[in-house]
Motif scaffolding. Structure first.
Motif, PDB file in Angstrom:
ATOM      1  N   ARG A 130       0.830  -1.211   0.000  1.00 45.55           N
ATOM      2  CA  ARG A 130       0.000   0.000   0.000  1.00 45.55           C
ATOM      3  C   ARG A 130       0.861   1.256   0.000  1.00 45.55           C
ATOM      4  NH1 ARG A 130      -4.692  -2.241   4.065  1.00 45.55           N
ATOM      5  NH2 ARG A 130      -5.598  -3.603   2.485  1.00 45.55           N
ATOM      6  N   ASN A 135      -3.811   3.066  -0.071  1.00 46.27           N
ATOM      7  CA  ASN A 135      -4.327   2.428  -1.283  1.00 46.27           C
ATOM      8  C   ASN A 135      -3.438   1.251  -1.663  1.00 46.27           C
ATOM      9  OD1 ASN A 135      -6.403   4.354  -1.653  1.00 46.27           O
ATOM     10  ND2 ASN A 135      -4.947   5.735  -2.613  1.00 46.27           N
ATOM     11  N   THR A 136      -4.049   0.122  -2.001  1.00 46.12           N
ATOM     12  CA  THR A 136      -3.287  -1.035  -2.465  1.00 46.12           C
ATOM     13  C   THR A 136      -2.796  -0.745  -3.878  1.00 46.12           C
ATOM     14  OG1 THR A 136      -4.560  -2.551  -1.102  1.00 46.12           O
ATOM     15  CG2 THR A 136      -3.378  -3.506  -2.964  1.00 46.12           C
TER      16      THR A 136
END
Length: 152
Positions: A130, A135-136
């Motif tokens: 991430r 956010n991945t």
């Protein structure tokens, strides 16, 4: 006196063992292979490479990291720490081969994403890297699972 010392040592040993949680997967247990749309992740990256040249990442216990970007290999270091119940991760690459590759744009994007990694989660046999806002940006699966899939 010997019995008291033994009892104290046993108590310390057992209480120390209870505090250590054994995760099913940790960073340095396997080589991680980029997960694709076939595996229900990273669908936007599927078009860049065939399944047999998937980028990979290997974390070594001594803080070294190495990998394959689908044509070139790279190496560097990584650091982990837990902060605010989040597993922090920073990857610093310091070397990469420079072979001419048909997937050069993808390799650049892959390496750029690795440089933006700030944390990770391991869940359901997936390693999710991430960015700084959570956010991945890359998802991996253990290579041992992909090898099992290919044998079937």
């Amino acid at each position: 006196m010997f019995r008291i010392a033994t009892a104290i040592l046993a108590t310390v040993f057992l209480s120390a063992c209870k505090r250590v949680a054994e995760p099913s997967l940790v960073l340095d247990t396997d080589i991680w292979v980029l997960c694709t749309a076939e595996d229900s992740c990273n669908p936007s990256l599927q078009r860049y490479f065939p399944r047999d040249v998937m980028p990979s990442l290997e974390f070594q216990r001594d803080g070294q990291v190495a990998g394959y970007a689908s044509c070139n290999t790279f190496s560097g270091t990584y650091t982990t720490r837990e902060k605010d119940s989040v597993a922090r991760l920073r990857i610093e690459l310091d070397g990469m081969t420079l072979n001419p590759c048909p997937n050069a744009p993808f390799e650049g994007m892959y390496i750029e994403r690795l440089s933006r990694v700030r944390s990770y989660v391991i869940q359901d046999n997936r390693l999710m890297l991430r960015d700084s806002v959570g956010n991945t940006i890359l998802t991996f699966i253990p290579a041992s699972l992909t090898q099992k899939d290919r044998k079937q």
